[in-house]
Design a protein around this motif. Structure first.
Motif, mmCIF file in Angstrom:
data_model
loop_
_atom_site.group_PDB
_atom_site.id
_atom_site.type_symbol
_atom_site.label_atom_id
_atom_site.label_comp_id
_atom_site.label_asym_id
_atom_site.label_seq_id
_atom_site.Cartn_x
_atom_site.Cartn_y
_atom_site.Cartn_z
ATOM 1 N N VAL A 1 8.747 1.178 -13.212
ATOM 2 C CA VAL A 1 7.456 1.453 -13.286
ATOM 3 C C VAL A 1 6.719 -0.047 -14.006
ATOM 4 N N PHE A 2 7.479 -0.334 -15.184
ATOM 5 C CA PHE A 2 6.802 -1.508 -15.896
ATOM 6 C C PHE A 2 7.118 -2.758 -15.085
ATOM 7 N N ASP A 3 8.042 -2.729 -14.412
ATOM 8 C CA ASP A 3 8.535 -4.215 -13.853
ATOM 9 C C ASP A 3 7.654 -4.100 -12.658
ATOM 10 N N ASN A 4 7.354 -3.288 -12.113
ATOM 11 C CA ASN A 4 6.510 -3.376 -10.802
ATOM 12 C C ASN A 4 4.821 -2.985 -10.844
ATOM 13 N N LEU A 5 4.535 -3.248 -11.857
ATOM 14 C CA LEU A 5 2.928 -3.155 -12.310
ATOM 15 C C LEU A 5 2.256 -4.336 -11.819
ATOM 16 N N PRO A 6 1.209 -4.206 -10.787
ATOM 17 C CA PRO A 6 0.513 -5.359 -10.514
ATOM 18 C C PRO A 6 -0.284 -5.843 -11.693
ATOM 19 N N THR A 7 -0.250 -7.226 -11.662
ATOM 20 C CA THR A 7 -1.244 -7.732 -12.619
ATOM 21 C C THR A 7 -2.484 -8.358 -11.860
ATOM 22 N N PRO A 8 -3.611 -7.911 -11.929
ATOM 23 C CA PRO A 8 -4.636 -8.312 -11.198
ATOM 24 C C PRO A 8 -5.032 -9.707 -12.071
ATOM 25 N N SER A 9 -5.492 -10.838 -11.152
ATOM 26 C CA SER A 9 -5.906 -12.106 -11.671
ATOM 27 C C SER A 9 -7.131 -11.903 -12.261
ATOM 28 N N GLY A 10 -7.446 -12.617 -13.381
ATOM 29 C CA GLY A 10 -8.688 -12.564 -14.147
ATOM 30 C C GLY A 10 -8.631 -11.501 -15.148
ATOM 31 N N GLU A 11 -7.608 -10.635 -15.331
ATOM 32 C CA GLU A 11 -7.772 -9.495 -16.229
ATOM 33 C C GLU A 11 -6.316 -9.649 -17.067
ATOM 34 N N ALA A 12 -6.436 -9.698 -18.354
ATOM 35 C CA ALA A 12 -5.126 -9.890 -19.311
ATOM 36 C C ALA A 12 -4.637 -8.467 -19.487
ATOM 37 N N ILE A 13 -3.363 -8.520 -19.715
ATOM 38 C CA ILE A 13 -2.820 -7.153 -20.136
ATOM 39 C C ILE A 13 -2.660 -7.226 -21.573
ATOM 40 N N GLY B 1 7.157 -6.102 -6.531
ATOM 41 C CA GLY B 1 7.461 -4.922 -5.363
ATOM 42 C C GLY B 1 6.713 -3.901 -5.437
ATOM 43 N N PRO B 2 7.299 -3.026 -4.582
ATOM 44 C CA PRO B 2 6.503 -1.433 -4.508
ATOM 45 C C PRO B 2 6.424 -0.819 -5.833
ATOM 46 N N LEU B 3 5.454 0.006 -6.113
ATOM 47 C CA LEU B 3 5.405 0.811 -7.095
ATOM 48 C C LEU B 3 6.578 2.107 -6.906
ATOM 49 N N PRO B 4 7.274 2.380 -7.879
ATOM 50 C CA PRO B 4 8.148 3.616 -7.543
ATOM 51 C C PRO B 4 7.573 5.058 -7.439
ATOM 52 N N ARG B 5 6.136 5.033 -7.936
ATOM 53 C CA ARG B 5 5.414 6.458 -7.686
ATOM 54 C C ARG B 5 4.034 6.242 -7.702
ATOM 55 N N PRO B 6 3.155 7.055 -6.980
ATOM 56 C CA PRO B 6 1.863 7.040 -6.924
ATOM 57 C C PRO B 6 1.196 6.873 -8.308
ATOM 58 N N MET B 7 0.433 6.101 -8.653
ATOM 59 C CA MET B 7 -0.325 5.807 -9.523
ATOM 60 C C MET B 7 -1.846 5.798 -9.743
ATOM 61 N N MET C 1 15.896 7.548 -3.108
ATOM 62 C CA MET C 1 14.870 7.421 -2.109
ATOM 63 C C MET C 1 14.187 8.621 -2.184
ATOM 64 N N THR C 2 12.827 8.684 -2.172
ATOM 65 C CA THR C 2 12.090 10.094 -2.134
ATOM 66 C C THR C 2 11.688 10.632 -1.014
ATOM 67 N N THR C 3 11.900 11.985 -0.918
ATOM 68 C CA THR C 3 11.738 12.961 0.557
ATOM 69 C C THR C 3 10.281 12.873 0.486
ATOM 70 N N THR C 4 9.776 13.197 1.870
ATOM 71 C CA THR C 4 8.587 13.733 2.052
ATOM 72 C C THR C 4 7.921 14.758 1.241
ATOM 73 N N THR C 5 8.679 15.782 0.637
ATOM 74 C CA THR C 5 8.299 16.733 -0.061
ATOM 75 C C THR C 5 8.149 16.292 -1.459
ATOM 76 N N LEU D 1 -6.589 4.057 -6.358
ATOM 77 C CA LEU D 1 -5.420 4.891 -6.129
ATOM 78 C C LEU D 1 -4.438 3.797 -5.764
ATOM 79 N N LEU D 2 -3.358 3.841 -6.569
ATOM 80 C CA LEU D 2 -2.102 2.965 -6.116
ATOM 81 C C LEU D 2 -0.912 3.824 -5.570
ATOM 82 N N ASN D 3 -0.663 3.763 -4.314
ATOM 83 C CA ASN D 3 0.387 4.067 -3.644
ATOM 84 C C ASN D 3 1.510 3.518 -3.978
ATOM 85 N N THR D 4 2.879 3.927 -3.474
ATOM 86 C CA THR D 4 4.097 3.183 -3.579
ATOM 87 C C THR D 4 4.114 1.986 -3.065
ATOM 88 N N LYS D 5 3.340 1.591 -2.173
ATOM 89 C CA LYS D 5 3.097 0.262 -1.866
ATOM 90 C C LYS D 5 1.798 -0.321 -2.605
#
Length: 154
Positions: A103-115, A46-52, A1-5, A32-36
């Protein structure tokens, strides 16, 4: 789990990369994509492991598929570049295979856009632009693929 710092440090890294993308590389449509996951489209990921960061570069980034000469000569206007995911990391960080998989497992796939991916736009193949930030705020970008990508034939 990540700390506040740790979270604060990761958000600081993302801020440096965001500024670099906007003011030095002229990216647009940035989110901006946060961990949620904060992407509008509904996702079961699921939630992203890091801000992206998610945005559109001014020109298409490297594509392992060879460009056909007939497409380039027939249309003088380039199609808009695909949107890309950007993962800010610090030069001194050591990311484990588990972190990369997350990171790769939790990347959201926007509808209408191909990876982008192999033959036929294989939706299982994903890539991330890794933004490596050094101590003096220099940013270097690399493209990291999920899995093996065949090298481009010239």
């Amino acid at each position: 789990m990540t700390t506040t710092t740790e979270t604060s440090d990761l958000l600081g890294l993302r801020s440096v990369v965001l500024s670099n993308l906007q003011h030095q590389h002229y990216w647009t449509d940035i989110k901006l994509l946060n961990t949620k996951v904060d992407i509008e489209e509904s996702t079961e990921d699921g939630p992203l492991p890091r801000p992206m960061i998610y945005g559109r570069p001014p020109e298409q980034l490297y594509n392992p598929e060879p460009a056909s000469s007939t497409n380039e000569s027939s249309s003088p206007e380039k199609p808009p570049a695909d949107k890309e995911y950007v993962l800010p990391v610090h030069l001194t960080e050591k990311l484990s295979l588990r972190t990369w998989a997350s990171v790769f497992d939790n990347l959201p796939t926007p509808s209408g856009e191909a990876i982008r991916g192999g033959e036929g736009g294989d939706a299982n193949k994903k890539r991330v632009v890794v933004a490596v930030v050094s101590g003096d705020s220099t940013v270097v970008y690399y493209i990291m693929h999920d899995g093996i990508v065949k090298p481009r034939q010239n």
